[in-house]
Design an enzyme around this catalytic site. Structure first.
Site, PDB file in Angstrom:
ATOM      1  N   THR A  42       7.821  -3.349   3.895  1.00  0.00           N
ATOM      2  CA  THR A  42       9.694  -2.381   5.129  1.00  0.00           C
ATOM      3  C   THR A  42       9.733  -0.935   4.761  1.00  0.00           C
ATOM      4  O   THR A  42      10.046   0.077   5.536  1.00  0.00           O
ATOM      5  CB  THR A  42      10.949  -2.641   4.637  1.00  0.00           C
ATOM      6  OG1 THR A  42      11.051  -2.361   2.924  1.00  0.00           O
ATOM      7  CG2 THR A  42      11.605  -3.764   4.943  1.00  0.00           C
ATOM      8  N   LEU A 132      -0.520  -3.413  -8.205  1.00  0.00           N
ATOM      9  CA  LEU A 132       0.449  -2.833  -9.143  1.00  0.00           C
ATOM     10  C   LEU A 132       0.564  -1.255  -9.013  1.00  0.00           C
ATOM     11  O   LEU A 132       1.153  -0.963  -9.292  1.00  0.00           O
ATOM     12  CB  LEU A 132       0.540  -3.379 -10.432  1.00  0.00           C
ATOM     13  CG  LEU A 132       0.665  -4.592 -10.379  1.00  0.00           C
ATOM     14  CD1 LEU A 132       0.405  -5.961 -11.715  1.00  0.00           C
ATOM     15  CD2 LEU A 132       2.314  -5.129 -10.449  1.00  0.00           C
ATOM     16  N   ASP A 179       4.930   3.267  -2.647  1.00  0.00           N
ATOM     17  CA  ASP A 179       4.191   3.069  -3.840  1.00  0.00           C
ATOM     18  C   ASP A 179       4.382   4.933  -4.412  1.00  0.00           C
ATOM     19  O   ASP A 179       4.276   4.714  -5.561  1.00  0.00           O
ATOM     20  CB  ASP A 179       2.828   2.883  -3.948  1.00  0.00           C
ATOM     21  CG  ASP A 179       2.735   1.410  -2.879  1.00  0.00           C
ATOM     22  OD1 ASP A 179       3.798   0.606  -2.915  1.00  0.00           O
ATOM     23  OD2 ASP A 179       1.519   1.060  -2.683  1.00  0.00           O
TER      24      ASP A 179
HETATM   25  P1  ADP Z   1      -3.156  -1.145  -5.984  1.00  0.00           P
HETATM   26  O1  ADP Z   1      -3.015   0.353  -6.225  1.00  0.00           O
HETATM   27  O2  ADP Z   1      -2.403  -2.308  -5.372  1.00  0.00           O
HETATM   28  O3  ADP Z   1      -3.672  -1.212  -7.203  1.00  0.00           O
HETATM   29  P2  ADP Z   1      -5.254  -0.487  -4.278  1.00  0.00           P
HETATM   30  O4  ADP Z   1      -6.226  -1.171  -3.620  1.00  0.00           O
HETATM   31  O5  ADP Z   1      -4.886   0.477  -3.643  1.00  0.00           O
HETATM   32  O6  ADP Z   1      -4.493  -1.456  -4.960  1.00  0.00           O
HETATM   33  O7  ADP Z   1      -6.578   0.505  -5.425  1.00  0.00           O
HETATM   34  C1  ADP Z   1      -7.504   0.097  -5.975  1.00  0.00           C
HETATM   35  C2  ADP Z   1      -8.310   1.707  -5.885  1.00  0.00           C
HETATM   36  O8  ADP Z   1      -7.953   2.539  -6.758  1.00  0.00           O
HETATM   37  C3  ADP Z   1      -9.574   0.746  -6.892  1.00  0.00           C
HETATM   38  O9  ADP Z   1     -10.550   0.270  -6.051  1.00  0.00           O
HETATM   39  C4  ADP Z   1     -10.048   2.212  -7.476  1.00  0.00           C
HETATM   40  O10 ADP Z   1     -11.076   2.910  -6.085  1.00  0.00           O
HETATM   41  C5  ADP Z   1      -9.332   3.002  -7.521  1.00  0.00           C
HETATM   42  N1  ADP Z   1      -8.573   2.783  -8.771  1.00  0.00           N
HETATM   43  C6  ADP Z   1      -7.701   2.365  -9.356  1.00  0.00           C
HETATM   44  N2  ADP Z   1      -7.620   2.781 -11.110  1.00  0.00           N
HETATM   45  C7  ADP Z   1      -8.447   3.591 -11.408  1.00  0.00           C
HETATM   46  C8  ADP Z   1      -9.383   3.833 -12.139  1.00  0.00           C
HETATM   47  N3  ADP Z   1      -8.916   3.844 -13.773  1.00  0.00           N
HETATM   48  N4  ADP Z   1     -10.682   4.474 -12.692  1.00  0.00           N
HETATM   49  C9  ADP Z   1     -10.957   4.969 -10.950  1.00  0.00           C
HETATM   50  N5  ADP Z   1     -10.253   3.990  -9.874  1.00  0.00           N
HETATM   51  C10 ADP Z   1      -9.285   3.964 -10.196  1.00  0.00           C
HETATM   52 MG    MG Z   2      -2.713   1.274  -3.669  1.00  0.00          MG
END
Ligand code: ADP
Ligand code: MG
Length: 391
Positions: A42, A132, A179
Site C-alpha cells: 500500500t 525485514l 521501511d
Molecule cells: P532487505 O532490506 O529486505 O533486507 P534489501 O535487498 O533491500 O533487503 O537490502 C539488502 C542489502 O542491504 C544487502 O544486499 C546489502 O547490500 C545491504 N546490507 C544489509 N545489511 C548490511 C550490512 N550489515 N552490511 C553491509 N551491507 C548491508
Molecule cells: Mg530493503
C-alpha cells in the site's frame, strides 16, 4: 533489546571503529529493521501501513570529517574500508552495499545540507534480504548519525524521506516510504499506524506479551529471483489502475466504492485484482487499528489471514514457502498469519497464544522438512525502539 544489551553492542562497535580508524568515534547510533503487521504494497499507493520495529538493528559508529572524504566499513561484509570522495558520488554508480550509506550522504547534500565527510563503521543484526528491511536500517542509522553530527535538525519523517530518495535514486531500487519511516519513527511497545500520503502517524500500543500472546517471525530464507521484476509490474499495474479510475493513487478509492470501481475496470482482469487488493488492504489496516484501540487484540488474527489470502490470490506475490507457513500455522491453532514484506520469499508472521508457540513452531519446521524446503529461521518479534543515539 534491553539497554544493557544495546550498550554492549555500542561498546563493541565503538571499539572496532577505533581499531579501524585510529581514533574514537564521535558517537554511536542504532536503527532497527521492521516487520509489517498489516498494509502490504500500500505504501506506493499513498495508503496505510502498520509496521513495528524489531530488536534487530544496525549500529553505526561515526565521526565527522571536514575534508570531503567518506570512509565506509561494514563488519558484515568482506572488503575492508572503502574510501570515497563526496564530489564523486553519483546515482547508480555503485552496485555494492556501500551505495546505501553513500546514497544517504548524497541525498543529504543534494537537499542542501552541509555534510562535509565522515568515517563510518557499521554492524547489523538485521538479516539481509529477509524482507525485514536491513537496507532501511542501514540508511536510517547513517542519516540519524549525520543529522546529529552536523546539527541538521531534521525530524524522523524527514530523514526517512531522504533515505527513501537515496534508495530510489542512488541505489536505484523503487521502494516505498514504509521501511525508512518504520526504522526512523517506531517506538517500543507500539506499532506505527502510518499514512504514507502525508506521513502523519499514530503510535498504537501493541504489547502482546501483556495479553498472553506472541508474534513469531518465520524467515523462509528464500528469495525468488524474479522478485524485483514482479515488484515493478505490481507497481506499474497499480498506477494503471489509478489512471483508469481517474484518481491520483489507489488510496483515493474508498472501500465503499470498491464494487463500482471494479465494474468500471471492465475486462482489465489483472488490474482489477491489484486494485481489489490495495483497496481491501487499506480497509484491513483501519480495521486492525480500531480493533487494537478497542482492546480486541485477538480479533486481528483473522484480518491477518484475510490479508494473506489477498496477497496470494489477488496480488499474487506469495510463494509455496510462505503459503506453507501460513497454512500450517492456521491449521495448528494460530490466531492469524500472513506473509510480510515484498513477497516471493522473505518472512511470514504468526500471531499465537503464548502456550501454543512451541507446538506451532515445531509444526512449521516439520512441514518445511516434509516439503524438502530449507529449514526456516524462527524468532519472536517484540515491538522495539526506533532509531536513536546510543552514546
Ligand atoms: P532487505 O532490506 O529486505 O533486507 P534489501 O535487498 O533491500 O533487503 O537490502 C539488502 C542489502 O542491504 C544487502 O544486499 C546489502 O547490500 C545491504 N546490507 C544489509 N545489511 C548490511 C550490512 N550489515 N552490511 C553491509 N551491507 C548491508
Ligand atoms: Mg530493503
Amino acid at each position: 533489546m534491553s539497554e544493557a544489551v544495546a550498550d554492549k553492542a555500542a561498546g563493541a562497535v565503538a571499539e572496532r571503529f577505533t581499531e579501524l580508524y585510529g581514533a574514537e568515534p564521535h558517537g554511536v547510533w542504532a536503527a532497527p529493521g521492521r516487520v509489517n503487521l498489516i498494509g502490504e504494497h500500500t505504501d506506493y499507493n499513498d495508503g496505510f501501513v502498520m509496521p513495528f520495529a524489531l530488536p534487530h538493528q544496525a549500529v553505526a559508529a561515526v565521526s565527522r570529517r571536514a575534508d570531503g572524504v567518506l570512509r565506509l566499513h561494514s563488519e558484515d561484509v568482506e572488503g575492508g574500508v572503502r574510501e570515497l570522495r563526496l564530489d564523486d558520488l553519483s546515482p547508480e554508480s555503485d552496485k555494492n552495499w556501500t551505495a546505501y550509506p553513500a546514497g544517504v550522504v548524497w541525498a543529504l547534500r543534494e537537499a542542501g545540507h552541509a555534510v562535509t565527510g565522515a568515517d563510518i563503521h557499521l554492524s547489523s543484526t538485521v538479516p539481509s534480504g529477509a524482507g525485514l528491511s536491513s537496507s532501511a536500517a542501514l540508511e536510517v542509522v547513517v542519516a540519524l548519525a549525520l543529522n546529529d553530527l552536523f546539527s541538521l535538525d531534521l525530524r524522523g519523517w524527514q530523514l526517512a524521506r531522504l533515505c527513501q530518495r537515496a534508495e530510489n535514486v542512488y541505489v536505484g531500487a523503487p521502494v516505498g516510504i514504509m521501511d525508512q519511516t518504520a526504522s526512523a519513527c517506531c517506538e517500543a511497545g507500539h506499532a506505527l499506524f502510518l499514512d504514507t500520503r502525508d506521513l502523519s502517524q499514530r503510535q498504537i500500543p501493541f504489547d502482546l506479551a501483556a495479553e498472553g500472546m506472541r508474534l513469531i517471525v518465520v524467515d523462509t530464507q528464500v528469495k525468488h529471483s524474479h522478485s524485483e521484476g514482479e515488484y515493478g509490474k505490481r507497481r506499474a499495474g497499480c498506477e494503471k489502475g489509478a489512471a483508469l479510475l481517474g484518481v491520483n493513487a489507489l488510496r483515493d478509492i474508498p472501500y465503499a466504492d470498491l464494487d463500482a470501481a471494479l465494474a468500471r475496470l471492465g475486462d482489465e482482469e489483472e488490474v482489477r485484482r491489484l486494485v481489489r487488493h490495495i483497496v481491501t488492504e487499506n480497509e484491513r489496516v483501519e480495521r486492525v487499528v480500531s480493533l487494537l484501540e478497542s482492546g480486541e487484540t485477538r480479533a486481528i488474527g483473522p484480518v491477518l489471514a484475510e490479508g494473506h489470502a489477498s496477497l496470494r490470490d489477488d496480488f499474487r506475490i506469495s510463494c509455496p514457502e510462505l503459503d506453507l507457513v501460513v497454512d500450517t500455522a492456521l491449521a495448528s491453532g494460530a490466531l492469524g498469519a500472513r506473509m510480510t514484506g515484498g513477497g516471493f520469499g522473505g518472512s511470514a508472521i504468526v500471531l499465537a497464544e503464548e502456550p501454543d508457540v512451541d507446538a506451532l513452531t515445531k509444526a512449521i519446521q516439520e512441514s518445511f522438512a516434509a516439503a524438502g524446503f530449507t529449514a526456516p529461521r524462527v524468532f519472536e518479534a517484540v515491538p522495539a525502539a526506533g532509531a536513536r543515539r546510543l552514546r
